[in-house]
Design a protein around this motif. Structure first.
Motif, mmCIF file in Angstrom:
data_model
loop_
_atom_site.group_PDB
_atom_site.id
_atom_site.type_symbol
_atom_site.label_atom_id
_atom_site.label_comp_id
_atom_site.label_asym_id
_atom_site.label_seq_id
_atom_site.Cartn_x
_atom_site.Cartn_y
_atom_site.Cartn_z
ATOM 1 N N MET A 65 2.344 -11.218 31.536
ATOM 2 C CA MET A 65 1.439 -9.636 30.976
ATOM 3 C C MET A 65 0.305 -9.837 30.909
ATOM 4 S SD MET A 65 3.996 -7.043 29.430
ATOM 5 C CE MET A 65 5.693 -6.209 29.910
ATOM 6 N N GLY A 66 -0.710 -9.104 31.380
ATOM 7 C CA GLY A 66 -1.919 -8.873 31.407
ATOM 8 C C GLY A 66 -2.962 -7.444 31.601
ATOM 9 N N ALA A 67 -3.684 -7.303 30.533
ATOM 10 C CA ALA A 67 -4.605 -6.183 30.426
ATOM 11 C C ALA A 67 -6.221 -6.429 30.792
ATOM 12 C CB ALA A 67 -5.148 -5.635 28.816
ATOM 13 N N GLY A 68 -6.103 -5.774 32.186
ATOM 14 C CA GLY A 68 -8.560 -5.801 32.705
ATOM 15 C C GLY A 68 -8.811 -5.059 33.244
ATOM 16 N N GLY A 69 -9.204 -5.428 32.565
ATOM 17 C CA GLY A 69 -10.695 -4.198 32.259
ATOM 18 C C GLY A 69 -10.935 -4.087 33.604
ATOM 19 N N LEU A 70 -10.754 -2.472 33.905
ATOM 20 C CA LEU A 70 -11.574 -1.930 35.489
ATOM 21 C C LEU A 70 -12.624 -1.387 35.767
ATOM 22 C CD1 LEU A 70 -8.505 0.634 36.336
ATOM 23 C CD2 LEU A 70 -8.480 -1.831 36.665
ATOM 24 N N GLU A 71 -13.591 -2.030 34.879
ATOM 25 C CA GLU A 71 -15.168 -1.673 34.736
ATOM 26 C C GLU A 71 -15.476 -3.065 35.005
ATOM 27 O OE1 GLU A 71 -16.047 1.100 35.850
ATOM 28 O OE2 GLU A 71 -14.279 2.213 35.443
ATOM 29 N N ARG A 72 -15.064 -4.348 35.468
ATOM 30 C CA ARG A 72 -15.619 -5.974 35.285
ATOM 31 C C ARG A 72 -15.963 -5.891 36.912
ATOM 32 N NH1 ARG A 72 -12.407 -9.821 32.522
ATOM 33 N NH2 ARG A 72 -14.491 -11.630 32.802
ATOM 34 N N VAL A 97 -11.429 -5.365 26.569
ATOM 35 C CA VAL A 97 -10.478 -4.912 26.156
ATOM 36 C C VAL A 97 -9.694 -4.409 24.858
ATOM 37 C CG1 VAL A 97 -8.782 -5.804 27.189
ATOM 38 C CG2 VAL A 97 -8.981 -3.260 27.768
ATOM 39 N N SER A 98 -9.884 -5.326 24.266
ATOM 40 C CA SER A 98 -9.321 -5.126 22.783
ATOM 41 C C SER A 98 -9.399 -4.978 22.331
ATOM 42 C CB SER A 98 -8.959 -7.315 22.702
ATOM 43 O OG SER A 98 -10.048 -8.173 22.320
ATOM 44 N N VAL A 99 -11.418 -4.814 21.738
ATOM 45 C CA VAL A 99 -11.918 -3.633 21.380
ATOM 46 C C VAL A 99 -12.149 -2.573 21.424
ATOM 47 C CG1 VAL A 99 -14.546 -4.240 20.332
ATOM 48 C CG2 VAL A 99 -13.651 -6.383 20.578
ATOM 49 N N SER A 100 -12.542 -2.608 22.636
ATOM 50 C CA SER A 100 -12.681 -0.943 23.078
ATOM 51 C C SER A 100 -11.648 -0.323 23.108
ATOM 52 C CB SER A 100 -13.169 -0.647 24.566
ATOM 53 O OG SER A 100 -12.670 -1.500 25.437
ATOM 54 N N HIS A 101 -10.393 -0.880 23.427
ATOM 55 C CA HIS A 101 -8.550 -0.082 23.510
ATOM 56 C C HIS A 101 -7.500 -0.884 22.938
ATOM 57 C CE1 HIS A 101 -10.334 2.773 26.332
ATOM 58 N NE2 HIS A 101 -11.005 1.724 27.577
ATOM 59 N N PRO A 102 -7.987 -0.791 21.769
ATOM 60 C CA PRO A 102 -6.729 -1.698 20.781
ATOM 61 C C PRO A 102 -5.596 -1.138 20.349
ATOM 62 C CG PRO A 102 -8.146 -0.600 19.100
ATOM 63 C CD PRO A 102 -9.043 -0.761 20.363
#
Length: 56
Positions: free
Chosen positions: A1-8, A36-41
């Protein structure tokens, strides 16, 4: 699983999805930059907890 920042700009969503499919991974898209981990913890925490429940 991964969280991807869509605005990169350096990792467009299409490229992220392509890489996830190649590794048979599950990806959660979050509208964010690379931090992403800082802006959407909370979203990242939920994803980590979800991933932890899938392994034995």
């Amino acid at each position: 699983m991964g969280a991807g920042g869509l605005e990169r700009p350096d990792h467009p969503p299409k490229a992220q999805l392509y890489m996830a499919e190649r590794t048979n991974a599950h990806i959660e898209g979050i509208r964010s930059s690379h931090a992403v981990s800082v802006s959407h913890p909370d979203a990242v925490t939920r994803l980590i907890e979800k991933a932890a429940r899938t392994v034995r």
